[in-house]
Design a protein around this motif. Sequence first.
Motif, PDB file in Angstrom:
ATOM      1  N   ARG A   1      -2.419   8.274  -1.407  1.00 31.08           N
ATOM      2  CA  ARG A   1      -2.377   8.791  -0.038  1.00 31.08           C
ATOM      3  C   ARG A   1      -1.275   9.830   0.059  1.00 31.08           C
ATOM      4  NH1 ARG A   1      -3.186   3.108   3.134  1.00 31.08           N
ATOM      5  NH2 ARG A   1      -5.398   2.878   2.595  1.00 31.08           N
TER       6      ARG A   1
ATOM      7  N   VAL B   1      -3.592   1.359  -3.863  1.00 33.62           N
ATOM      8  CA  VAL B   1      -3.197   2.438  -2.964  1.00 33.62           C
ATOM      9  C   VAL B   1      -1.735   2.768  -3.212  1.00 33.62           C
ATOM     10  CG1 VAL B   1      -2.908   3.136  -0.562  1.00 33.62           C
ATOM     11  CG2 VAL B   1      -4.884   1.758  -1.225  1.00 33.62           C
TER      12      VAL B   1
ATOM     13  N   GLU C   1      -6.248   5.108  -5.155  1.00 33.77           N
ATOM     14  CA  GLU C   1      -6.105   6.078  -4.073  1.00 33.77           C
ATOM     15  C   GLU C   1      -4.648   6.462  -3.923  1.00 33.77           C
ATOM     16  OE1 GLU C   1      -6.589   6.513   0.782  1.00 33.77           O
ATOM     17  OE2 GLU C   1      -7.286   4.685  -0.199  1.00 33.77           O
TER      18      GLU C   1
ATOM     19  N   THR D   1       0.812  -1.180   0.000  1.00 37.57           N
ATOM     20  CA  THR D   1       0.000   0.000   0.000  1.00 37.57           C
ATOM     21  C   THR D   1       0.855   1.242   0.000  1.00 37.57           C
ATOM     22  OG1 THR D   1      -0.259   0.031   2.340  1.00 37.57           O
ATOM     23  CG2 THR D   1      -1.996  -1.023   1.104  1.00 37.57           C
TER      24      THR D   1
END
Length: 155
Positions: free
Chosen positions: A69, A33, A67, A3
């Motif tokens: 982050r 991610v 996504e 991730t």
Amino acid sequence: MKTHTTSLKTTAIAAAIGVGMFANSVAAQDKVVINMHTTVGSNVKILGSNAKIFADRVSEMSGGTLEIRHYEPGALVPAIEYFDSLTVGALDAAWGSTGTNANKNPALVLFTSVPFGPSPGEMLGWLYHGGGIELYDEIYASFNVKGIPCSMDRA
């Protein structure tokens, strides 16, 4: 998968994405991610805020399947010491100016703010119609990094 700006204040901000992250197949996953390090805080207009805007828009445009982050400077690695972490795959992505990487290859300053240099339109013309992006890609590829010019603004 892990991730993971003219009177010349043209800041070409590049989100440099480690090439290794593309090696893993994501076909079987519902969500990807990517952890993105930034070199300037999101409270700093243009230089910092565009990274957060970029991350939010990617998530929105992908319907949440991708996504990014956003991490403030120092949260993952010291603010401008991200490049080595990218080259070895320890970071998924980073948002910063190519000028901060001039110690790795001095030609990288050609892609950032240069006093009395090109306007954003001229810079984009050179990048995409004058061979600049090929040079950009060649330099970053030598470090196992994929750089992406993401933001230019008039100050």
